[in-house]
Design a protein around this motif. Sequence first.
Motif, PDB file in Angstrom:
ATOM      1  N   MET A   1       2.721  52.665  25.099  1.00 26.37           N
ATOM      2  CA  MET A   1       4.142  52.717  24.757  1.00 26.37           C
ATOM      3  C   MET A   1       4.405  52.446  23.276  1.00 26.37           C
ATOM      4  SD  MET A   1       5.226  53.806  27.528  1.00 26.37           S
ATOM      5  CE  MET A   1       6.934  53.942  27.003  1.00 26.37           C
ATOM      6  N   PRO A   2       3.777  51.440  22.661  1.00 25.57           N
ATOM      7  CA  PRO A   2       3.960  51.296  21.203  1.00 25.57           C
ATOM      8  C   PRO A   2       3.461  52.516  20.434  1.00 25.57           C
ATOM      9  CG  PRO A   2       3.078  49.272  22.137  1.00 25.57           C
ATOM     10  CD  PRO A   2       3.035  50.301  23.231  1.00 25.57           C
ATOM     11  N   MET A   3       2.333  53.104  20.870  1.00 23.21           N
ATOM     12  CA  MET A   3       1.828  54.298  20.190  1.00 23.21           C
ATOM     13  C   MET A   3       2.821  55.448  20.299  1.00 23.21           C
ATOM     14  SD  MET A   3      -2.163  54.069  21.411  1.00 23.21           S
ATOM     15  CE  MET A   3      -2.719  55.529  20.528  1.00 23.21           C
ATOM     16  N   MET A   4       3.490  55.572  21.448  1.00 15.72           N
ATOM     17  CA  MET A   4       4.498  56.614  21.604  1.00 15.72           C
ATOM     18  C   MET A   4       5.714  56.340  20.734  1.00 15.72           C
ATOM     19  SD  MET A   4       4.252  57.317  25.727  1.00 15.72           S
ATOM     20  CE  MET A   4       5.742  58.339  25.726  1.00 15.72           C
ATOM     21  N   ASN A   5       6.122  55.082  20.662  1.00 13.47           N
ATOM     22  CA  ASN A   5       7.296  54.751  19.855  1.00 13.47           C
ATOM     23  C   ASN A   5       7.054  54.986  18.366  1.00 13.47           C
ATOM     24  OD1 ASN A   5       8.955  54.079  22.002  1.00 13.47           O
ATOM     25  ND2 ASN A   5       8.392  51.920  21.971  1.00 13.47           N
TER      26      ASN A   5
END
Length: 282
Positions: free
Chosen positions: A38-42
Amino acid sequence: MKAADFAYRRPADLAGALAILSIEGEDVVPLAGGQSLMPMMNFRVAQPAVLLDLADLTELRGVSLDADGLRIGAMTRYAELARDPLVAQIAPLIGMALPHIAHAAVRNRGTIGGSVALADPAAEIPALLLAMAARIELVSAKGQRVVAADDFFLGLYETARSPDELVAAIHIPTDAGQRRAGFYELARRHGDYAMAGVAVTAGGGPGDALTSPRIAFFGVSDRAMRAHRAEAALAGQRADAETLSAAVEALSDLPVNGDLQTPPQMKLKLAGVVLRRALVGM
């Protein structure tokens, strides 16, 4: 920043998940906890067209014993591993490392299979599996296969998993619980990614010569990796000061990568430090 647009799928069972993967293939990224994804997507480092949420796949959770040893379902969370008596008995190395994996909130959601599939070079789990001679079970709509950890981690976020496959389980041999184990990592703050870390297992009782040692580093290169020359320096030797120095010296050709804070020469120095401390603690 926010994630780029994506389609969301949440199948009710493993068969449904595999069907989606077989149809949509490379456009799909499985979500197995999301503490890294999720952080990588954000930050738009990862931009999946389809996010495949595995949260409802109870078939991929739990710890059990089978004829080959310990079987850990890929969707088993770190917090569950910390409480499981079979893990403590057969894979004590996991218990040594778990307190160093991020923070409690992350361990409550993060899964062992998610870490295996992501293959972050600074993550603990891939190195633990290398040190324990574990095997990774992969499933797809076409069937199942098992890959040795030594053959699974191929490079930076690169593994032997095909786009239509899911990590289903991790298999750890029963004799892992009979081997001596050591773990050490150095991080700027507790819970941060390691600047350098190592997991070690070896046969032989306390004070005896080390047999069949396995040394796996993380945080020093583009993947978790074995240190074969250092293993050879330890094999058949007692872990005395002379042997420890020989093992550290054998790291001289370890293929290390620097980062923004730590140049390669420092990484190599830290690799020697963590190896010495892990071996002293065995």
